[in-house]
Design a protein around this motif. Structure first.
Motif, mmCIF file in Angstrom:
data_model
loop_
_atom_site.group_PDB
_atom_site.id
_atom_site.type_symbol
_atom_site.label_atom_id
_atom_site.label_comp_id
_atom_site.label_asym_id
_atom_site.label_seq_id
_atom_site.Cartn_x
_atom_site.Cartn_y
_atom_site.Cartn_z
ATOM 1 N N UNK A 267 0.834 -1.206 0.000
ATOM 2 C CA UNK A 267 0.000 0.000 0.000
ATOM 3 C C UNK A 267 0.866 1.252 0.000
ATOM 4 N N UNK A 268 1.981 1.205 0.744
ATOM 5 C CA UNK A 268 2.855 2.377 0.841
ATOM 6 C C UNK A 268 3.437 2.747 -0.511
ATOM 7 N N UNK A 269 3.914 1.764 -1.260
ATOM 8 C CA UNK A 269 4.490 2.048 -2.577
ATOM 9 C C UNK A 269 3.435 2.593 -3.536
ATOM 10 N N UNK A 270 2.224 2.020 -3.486
ATOM 11 C CA UNK A 270 1.174 2.428 -4.414
ATOM 12 C C UNK A 270 0.797 3.890 -4.221
ATOM 13 N N UNK A 271 0.701 4.319 -2.947
ATOM 14 C CA UNK A 271 0.228 5.674 -2.665
ATOM 15 C C UNK A 271 1.338 6.596 -2.150
ATOM 16 N N UNK A 272 2.585 6.138 -2.201
ATOM 17 C CA UNK A 272 3.744 6.938 -1.783
ATOM 18 C C UNK A 272 3.583 7.425 -0.343
ATOM 19 N N UNK A 273 3.333 6.464 0.549
ATOM 20 C CA UNK A 273 3.125 6.770 1.964
ATOM 21 C C UNK A 273 4.415 6.478 2.732
ATOM 22 N N UNK A 274 4.947 7.411 3.500
ATOM 23 C CA UNK A 274 6.120 7.125 4.330
ATOM 24 C C UNK A 274 5.816 6.038 5.367
#
Length: 247
Positions: free
Chosen positions: A67-74
């Motif tokens: 999910x982090x990679x998909x939405x660029x979440x730290x």
């Protein structure tokens, strides 16, 4: 501060916390698509997540990190846990020293060491500008004085109440697994959780969420009754002095 527990238990853990227009996740332990679905069900856009905080890198806490990679979440996790966290893009990795604090406006996040069979596990307390304080204490074999001191004076407690020791003892788990669960770096029993809550609850209307219950070695009614019994000894009554929900 608003809390939505999107998943809890050995199959996966994920908690969403909102203050104002900002949402952060603590753990992402179910599939990315399931996190997306459950976020939307509670009115949160997945692309609005400001940060993901990881308690430790076991699969039921990190499975959904794509999910982090998909939405660029730290992604924030204690330094040692990055030995086990795979697949998060380098520019999204935010290692910190356990015990340190992090600002994610409008949240102020404190981390504290926990006791689990991981490299560098932590719990979190989250403060917001409205005066809310939420403490999250998941996998840990015991609760020490520093953990109590960090969590005290919260108005929301999310804490594991994993097992009933006698049920573990008579289960069909291998002896090695039983020993792990019951160890000082395993999981909290109902009694351990109730004892911790008896030190934390002040009877001012705190909200308690009992989480991470074992599906084989616990029962929701038993976890709830154990906590209520201990709090009753301090003179606190449910739905008056505090509120409790088993997830």
């Amino acid at each position: 501060m608003k809390v939505n527990i999107l998943a809890s238990g050995s199959q996966g853990n994920c908690i969403a916390l909102r203050s104002g227009e900002t949402t952060i996740l603590v753990d992402a332990g179910v599939a990315k698509t399931l996190i997306e679905k459950r976020l939307l069900e509670v009115g949160i856009r997945p692309d609005s997540i400001a940060a993901i905080f990881i308690t430790h890198a076991h699969g039921d806490h990190v499975k959904g990190l794509p999910l982090a990679n998909k939405y660029k979440i730290p992604v924030y996790a204690a330094e040692g846990e990055w030995k086990s966290i795979k697949g998060v893009e380098e520019d999204l990795q935010r290692p910190f020293i356990s015990g340190n604090d992090i600002d994610i406006d409008p949240f102020f996040v404190e981390s504290f060491k926990t006791h689990h069979d991981a490299f560098d596990p932590v719990g979190y307390t989250l403060h917001d500008y409205a005066g809310g304080k939420c403490s999250i204490c998941l996998d840990t074999g015991h609760v020490d004085d520093n953990m109590i001191a960090t969590m005290e004076h919260s108005n929301i407690y999310i804490i594991e109440s994993n097992h009933e020791p006698n049920m573990v003892e008579v289960s069909n788990y291998p002896n090695s697994v039983k020993a792990r669960i019951l160890s000082h770096i395993g999981h909290l029993s109902n009694e351990q959780t109730a004892e911790a809550l008896s030190k934390l609850i002040m009877g001012i209307g705190e909200q308690i969420y009992l989480t991470h219950l074992s599906s084989k070695n616990n029962m929701p009614a038993l976890a709830e009754a154990t906590a209520k019994r201990e709090l009753f000894r301090k003179g606190f009554k449910p739905n008056k002095d505090y509120f409790i929900e088993v997830i």
